[in-house]
Scaffold this active site. Structure first.
Site, PDB file in Angstrom:
ATOM      1  N   GLU A  87       7.404  -7.269   0.408  1.00 11.91           N
ATOM      2  CA  GLU A  87       8.566  -6.386   0.356  1.00 11.91           C
ATOM      3  C   GLU A  87       9.778  -6.949   1.091  1.00 11.91           C
ATOM      4  O   GLU A  87      10.924  -6.797   0.641  1.00 11.91           O
ATOM      5  CB  GLU A  87       8.194  -5.010   0.908  1.00 11.91           C
ATOM      6  N   HIS A 156       0.849   6.215   0.808  1.00 11.29           N
ATOM      7  CA  HIS A 156       1.251   6.486  -0.562  1.00 11.29           C
ATOM      8  C   HIS A 156       1.997   7.813  -0.703  1.00 11.29           C
ATOM      9  O   HIS A 156       2.391   8.164  -1.809  1.00 11.29           O
ATOM     10  CB  HIS A 156       0.023   6.517  -1.485  1.00 11.29           C
TER      11      HIS A 156
END
Length: 362
Positions: A87, A156
Site C-alpha cells: 500500500e 476489514h
C-alpha cells in the site's frame, strides 16, 4: 474547480465494443452502488486520458467488490492495472504520477489495509501543496472501502475517517446513495487536490434507478458543474429533531426516522457526505430549524468525527438548542467478531432512545 470535461478526450474507439467489453449503459437504469462507482471511473477515464486506476486486484479480478470490473478490458492494462501488495508503494507511486500530470485513482481494498500507506498520505499527499506554496498540486483519489455491516473480521471493517479528517490538506468524502456514488467520485477525480474517498462496503450492492444521461450531462464541456464537495444534503424533511449521519449510517438514520413517524414524531435526516470540507452552514441551518440533534456514526465515539460535528453545532447553534446534542456511535472497543457486530453498530432502537432523551419535557 477544474473538471475532467475540460481536459483532452481520447481518440474515438472503433465501432463495436472490443471482445469481452460490455456496452456502455445509457438512459434510465437500475444499478448498484458499486456499478455507479464503476461508471464514474469509466466516464472519467473516457473523458480524460490522464485518469488511470490501479491497486491490489483491481485489474483482472475487477476488485474484491467488483467495483473496477471491466475497466482493464475497456481501457487496457496501461490504464487499469494490478499492483503488488504494498500500500505504501501504491500511494507513493500515485503521488509521483500526480506530481507529473496524471490523475491516479487508487484502491486500498479494505479500510485497515490503508494503514501501511498512512505515512505517505499524511507526510506527502496531504502536505505537498502547502510545502510547494501551491506550485505542485496532487489531483489524486484514494478509494477506501470502509466500515462494517458485512460480517467481516478485524482489518476489514474499520471506520477510519477520523485519521483522515484530522489531517489538513486532505478532502474526505463518503457517499450514501447510488447517485452520490457516481457524482461524488466524478467530483473527486476532477478535484485538483487529493481526495480520500470512503466507500461504505455494506452499500455496494444496494440499488436505485438513476438517469445516467442526466448525471453525465453535468460533466459535459458546456455544463456548469456544481460540486458536491463541501455540501451536505437533506435526506428527509422533519420538524421535531435532526438526525445527522454520513456514509453507512445514513440508511439507519432514515430507518429510524421512518419508525419515529409511526409514533408521531417528525425527524429530519441530514447526510453530511463531505466530511472535509464540512458544510457548517447547511448542517447548522438544519439543526436550528428543529432545535434538537443526534449525530450518528459507526466509528468509536471518542475523539471522532461525530465528536467534531457535535462541537461545531454547540459552538454555532447554542442559543437555538432546546437540548444538548447527543451521539449514537460505535463503542470504544476494537471491531467485534462478525456475530457480535449487530450489537456494536448503531441501530434504530439506539437512535430512537437518544431521541427520547432530548429533553422533550422542556
Amino acid at each position: 474547480m477544474t473538471t475532467t470535461a475540460n481536459r483532452t478526450k481520447p481518440a474515438a474507439r472503433a465501432s463495436g465494443a472490443p471482445a469481452g467489453v460490455e456496452p456502455v449503459l445509457t438512459g434510465v437504469q437500475t444499478i448498484t452502488f458499486a456499478k455507479a462507482l464503476t461508471l464514474a471511473m469509466a466516464d472519467a477515464m473516457e473523458a480524460d486520458t490522464s485518469v488511470l486506476v490501479f491497486g491490489e486486484d483491481v485489474g483482472t479480478l475487477g476488485g474484491v467488490f467488483r467495483v473496477t470490473d471491466g475497466l482493464t478490458r475497456r481501457f487496457g492494462p496501461e490504464r487499469c492495472f494490478d499492483t503488488p501488495l504494498a500500500e505504501a508503494g501504491i500511494v507513493g507511486m500515485a503521488t509521483g504520477m500526480a506530481m507529473n500530470g496524471m490523475r491516479p485513482v487508487v484502491e486500498m481494498q479494505f479500510d485497515a489495509f490503508a494503514y501501511p500507506a498512512f505515512e505517505q498520505i499524511t507526510s506527502h499527499v496531504a502536505k505537498m501543496g502547502n510545502r510547494t506554496r501551491g506550485l505542485v498540486r496532487l489531483p489524486m483519489v484514494i478509494r477506501i472501502p470502509y466500515a462494517g455491516g458485512i460480517g467481516g473480521v478485524e482489518h476489514h471493517c474499520d471506520s477510519s475517517e477520523a485519521y483522515y479528517v484530522h489531517t489538513p490538506g486532505l478532502t474526505v468524502l463518503t457517499p450514501s446513495t447510488v447517485t452520490d456514488a457516481y457524482v461524488m467520485l466524478r467530483d473527486a477525480i476532477a478535484s485538483p487536490d487529493p481526495v480520500v474517498f470512503l466507500e461504505p462496503k455494506k452499500l455496494y450492492f444496494t440499488k436505485d434507478t438513476v438517469d445516467l444521461d442526466e448525471l453525465r450531462s453535468r460533466y459535459d464541456a458546456d455544463a456548469s458543474v456544481s460540486s458536491s464537495i463541501g455540501t451536505s444534503v437533506v435526506a428527509r424533511e422533519g420538524t421535531d429533531a435532526t438526525l445527522i449521519a454520513y456514509g453507512p449510517s445514513v440508511s439507519i438514520a432514515l430507518a429510524a426516522a421512518e419508525t419515529a413517524a409511526t409514533e408521531g414524531r417528525s425527524l429530519q435526516v441530514i447526510d453530511v457526505r463531505s466530511l472535509v470540507p464540512f458544510d457548517d452552514e447547511g448542517v447548522c441551518a438544519a439543526v436550528r430549524s428543529t432545535g434538537r440533534a443526534v449525530v450518528i456514526a459507526e466509528a468509536p465515539g471518542f475523539a471522532s468525527m461525530a465528536a467534531e460535528i457535535v462541537a461545531r453545532i454547540q459552538e454555532r447553534c447554542f442559543h437555538s438548542l432546546a437540548a444538548p446534542v447527543l451521539r449514537v456511535t460505535g463503542f470504544d472497543i476494537p471491531y467485534p467478531a462478525p456475530r457480535l457486530e449487530k450489537y456494536y453498530l448503531p441501530g434504530v432502537d439506539r437512535i430512537l432512545d437518544a431521541v427520547d432523551n432530548l429533553q422533550w419535557e422542556n
